[in-house]
Design a protein around this motif. Structure first.
Motif, mmCIF file in Angstrom:
data_model
loop_
_atom_site.group_PDB
_atom_site.id
_atom_site.type_symbol
_atom_site.label_atom_id
_atom_site.label_comp_id
_atom_site.label_asym_id
_atom_site.label_seq_id
_atom_site.Cartn_x
_atom_site.Cartn_y
_atom_site.Cartn_z
ATOM 1 N N PHE A 1 47.538 34.604 53.119
ATOM 2 C CA PHE A 1 47.060 35.876 52.565
ATOM 3 C C PHE A 1 46.729 35.648 51.089
ATOM 4 O O PHE A 1 47.572 35.181 50.327
ATOM 5 C CB PHE A 1 48.145 36.945 52.734
ATOM 6 N N LEU A 2 45.471 35.963 50.730
ATOM 7 C CA LEU A 2 45.055 35.824 49.333
ATOM 8 C C LEU A 2 45.436 37.099 48.585
ATOM 9 O O LEU A 2 44.997 38.195 48.968
ATOM 10 C CB LEU A 2 43.540 35.606 49.240
ATOM 11 N N THR A 3 46.250 36.970 47.578
ATOM 12 C CA THR A 3 46.744 38.134 46.849
ATOM 13 C C THR A 3 47.211 37.721 45.462
ATOM 14 O O THR A 3 47.749 36.606 45.308
ATOM 15 C CB THR A 3 47.930 38.797 47.611
ATOM 16 N N PRO A 4 47.039 38.619 44.470
ATOM 17 C CA PRO A 4 47.560 38.272 43.146
ATOM 18 C C PRO A 4 49.084 38.132 43.133
ATOM 19 O O PRO A 4 49.643 37.560 42.192
ATOM 20 C CB PRO A 4 47.114 39.437 42.249
ATOM 21 N N ASP A 5 49.770 38.607 44.184
ATOM 22 C CA ASP A 5 51.232 38.450 44.273
ATOM 23 C C ASP A 5 51.646 37.036 44.675
ATOM 24 O O ASP A 5 52.837 36.716 44.683
ATOM 25 C CB ASP A 5 51.836 39.347 45.381
ATOM 26 N N SER B 1 47.570 33.118 45.190
ATOM 27 C CA SER B 1 46.771 33.773 44.146
ATOM 28 C C SER B 1 45.903 32.705 43.505
ATOM 29 O O SER B 1 46.310 31.550 43.408
ATOM 30 C CB SER B 1 47.711 34.381 43.098
ATOM 31 N N ILE B 2 44.709 33.070 43.074
ATOM 32 C CA ILE B 2 43.891 32.066 42.376
ATOM 33 C C ILE B 2 44.002 32.220 40.863
ATOM 34 O O ILE B 2 43.300 31.540 40.118
ATOM 35 C CB ILE B 2 42.413 32.088 42.811
ATOM 36 N N GLY B 3 44.882 33.078 40.396
ATOM 37 C CA GLY B 3 45.088 33.194 38.957
ATOM 38 C C GLY B 3 45.648 34.553 38.600
ATOM 39 O O GLY B 3 45.592 35.484 39.405
ATOM 40 N N VAL C 1 43.214 40.305 38.414
ATOM 41 C CA VAL C 1 43.010 41.012 39.675
ATOM 42 C C VAL C 1 41.520 41.145 39.985
ATOM 43 O O VAL C 1 40.738 41.609 39.151
ATOM 44 C CB VAL C 1 43.663 42.412 39.635
ATOM 45 N N LEU C 2 41.135 40.712 41.175
ATOM 46 C CA LEU C 2 39.753 40.849 41.651
ATOM 47 C C LEU C 2 39.671 42.029 42.609
ATOM 48 O O LEU C 2 40.694 42.585 43.008
ATOM 49 C CB LEU C 2 39.333 39.564 42.364
ATOM 50 N N SER C 3 38.452 42.387 42.998
ATOM 51 C CA SER C 3 38.282 43.539 43.892
ATOM 52 C C SER C 3 38.810 43.267 45.288
ATOM 53 O O SER C 3 39.042 44.188 46.061
ATOM 54 C CB SER C 3 36.813 43.922 44.026
ATOM 55 N N GLY C 4 38.934 42.007 45.630
ATOM 56 C CA GLY C 4 39.413 41.674 46.969
ATOM 57 C C GLY C 4 39.688 40.184 47.064
ATOM 58 O O GLY C 4 39.444 39.429 46.125
ATOM 59 N N GLY C 5 40.179 39.778 48.232
ATOM 60 C CA GLY C 5 40.538 38.377 48.421
ATOM 61 C C GLY C 5 39.390 37.504 48.907
ATOM 62 O O GLY C 5 39.580 36.321 49.191
ATOM 63 N N GLU C 6 38.174 38.072 49.019
ATOM 64 C CA GLU C 6 37.057 37.290 49.573
ATOM 65 C C GLU C 6 36.681 36.118 48.668
ATOM 66 O O GLU C 6 36.538 34.985 49.143
ATOM 67 C CB GLU C 6 35.833 38.182 49.814
ATOM 68 N N LEU C 7 36.477 36.394 47.382
ATOM 69 C CA LEU C 7 36.110 35.295 46.484
ATOM 70 C C LEU C 7 37.256 34.278 46.381
ATOM 71 O O LEU C 7 36.999 33.070 46.455
ATOM 72 C CB LEU C 7 35.667 35.821 45.115
ATOM 73 N N PRO C 8 38.511 34.729 46.269
ATOM 74 C CA PRO C 8 39.605 33.757 46.330
ATOM 75 C C PRO C 8 39.592 32.935 47.627
ATOM 76 O O PRO C 8 39.838 31.726 47.594
ATOM 77 C CB PRO C 8 40.860 34.627 46.239
ATOM 78 N N ALA C 9 39.278 33.549 48.764
ATOM 79 C CA ALA C 9 39.226 32.794 50.034
ATOM 80 C C ALA C 9 38.107 31.750 49.979
ATOM 81 O O ALA C 9 38.259 30.633 50.473
ATOM 82 C CB ALA C 9 39.013 33.742 51.213
HETATM 83 N N1 ADE Z 1 42.885 39.425 45.342
HETATM 84 C C1 ADE Z 1 42.664 40.106 44.207
HETATM 85 N N2 ADE Z 1 42.931 39.352 43.136
HETATM 86 C C2 ADE Z 1 43.329 38.127 43.603
HETATM 87 C C3 ADE Z 1 43.740 36.934 42.981
HETATM 88 N N3 ADE Z 1 43.819 36.795 41.666
HETATM 89 N N4 ADE Z 1 44.074 35.893 43.776
HETATM 90 C C4 ADE Z 1 44.014 36.022 45.120
HETATM 91 N N5 ADE Z 1 43.648 37.134 45.758
HETATM 92 C C5 ADE Z 1 43.303 38.187 45.011
#
Ligand code: ADE
Length: 227
Positions: free
Chosen positions: A85-89, A131-133, A136-144
């Motif tokens: 799961f791509l998430t800032p957490d 998390s890719i950093g 916070v992005l709008s969604g996990g698509e770009l991180p994926a």
């Molecule tokens: N979704 C939103 N922000 C993100 C982040 N920094 N890394 C991964 N998923 C995210």
């Protein structure tokens, strides 16, 4: 290798895998990438995929049923090494994690959108959160897409010059040494003599020294982390 990406916004993933190294790796059969639209698994007549958060608060939450339906379908078809799961957490992505994931066979990536996903999907299915950093992005698509790119370029045969992935910044815990190409002189600035010398040992030593200088100046934290 096979990578399945589950998303509520597939349009965000329509470009990144169709050019350059990832495209070539797909054409060579090194990786298969499938993007699954969560709307195809939506609930009821209106194919609902998100709802208000219990307890109130801003933003919508991806409902558990559509995600579970998509995940169950994939998990019934084959065994997956990880459900990510791509998430800032999540744990902040680094090269070591990318290297480890590039050795896996089948991966599922869940790109959250809106406020997030129902916690029960995280408990029941997710094996790793990335998390890719710390932003916070709008969604996990770009991180994926970023995670997929970082993994795919490591697959044997993906990069023309087999050794170049191994000499990347971070691959040995250091930033890269400066690079030069023709011309020998550009706006009064000359290419360092050692690079023109043809002396391979000296060039190697110079590059290591420059990589150390650059890392000490810009990312001293990486030197502390080196094993
Ligand atoms: N979704 C939103 N922000 C993100 C982040 N920094 N890394 C991964 N998923 C995210």
């Amino acid at each position: 290798m096979r990578i399945d990406i589950i998303t509520a916004v597939p349009a965000l993933l329509s470009g990144p895998f169709d050019a350059s190294i990832v495209r070539r790796a797909r054409d060579k059969g090194l990786v298969e990438i499938f993007v699954h639209d969560l709307h195809d698994y939506g609930k009821g007549k209106y194919k609902q995929i998100d709802d208000y958060p219990y307890g109130g608060g801003a933003g919508m939450v991806l409902m558990p049923e559509p995600l579970a339906a998509c995940l169950d379908r994939l998990l019934a078809e084959r065994t997956y090494d990880e459900v990510i799961f791509l998430t800032p957490d999540g744990m902040v992505l680094d090269q070591k994690t990318v290297n480890a994931l590039s050795l896996r066979q089948n991966l599922i990536l869940i790109a959250g959108h809106y406020k997030g996903i129902d916690e029960r999907i995280r408990s029941l299915y997710v094996t790793r959160e990335i998390s890719i950093g710390d932003y916070v992005l709008s969604g996990g698509e770009l991180p994926a897409a970023i995670l997929t790119d970082a993994i795919v370029r490591l697959l044997p045969g993906a990069i023309g010059d087999e050794t170049s992935a191994l000499t990347d910044s971070f691959q040995d815990g250091l930033l890269s040494a400066p690079l030069y190409t023709r011309p020998e002189e550009f706006r009064g600035m000359k290419v360092p003599d050692v690079l023109l010398s043809g002396h391979h040992r000296k060039i190697r030593e110079w590059r290591t020294e420059q990589a150390l200088i650059r890392t000490r100046q810009r990312r001293p934290d990486l030197l502390d982390e080196r094993d």
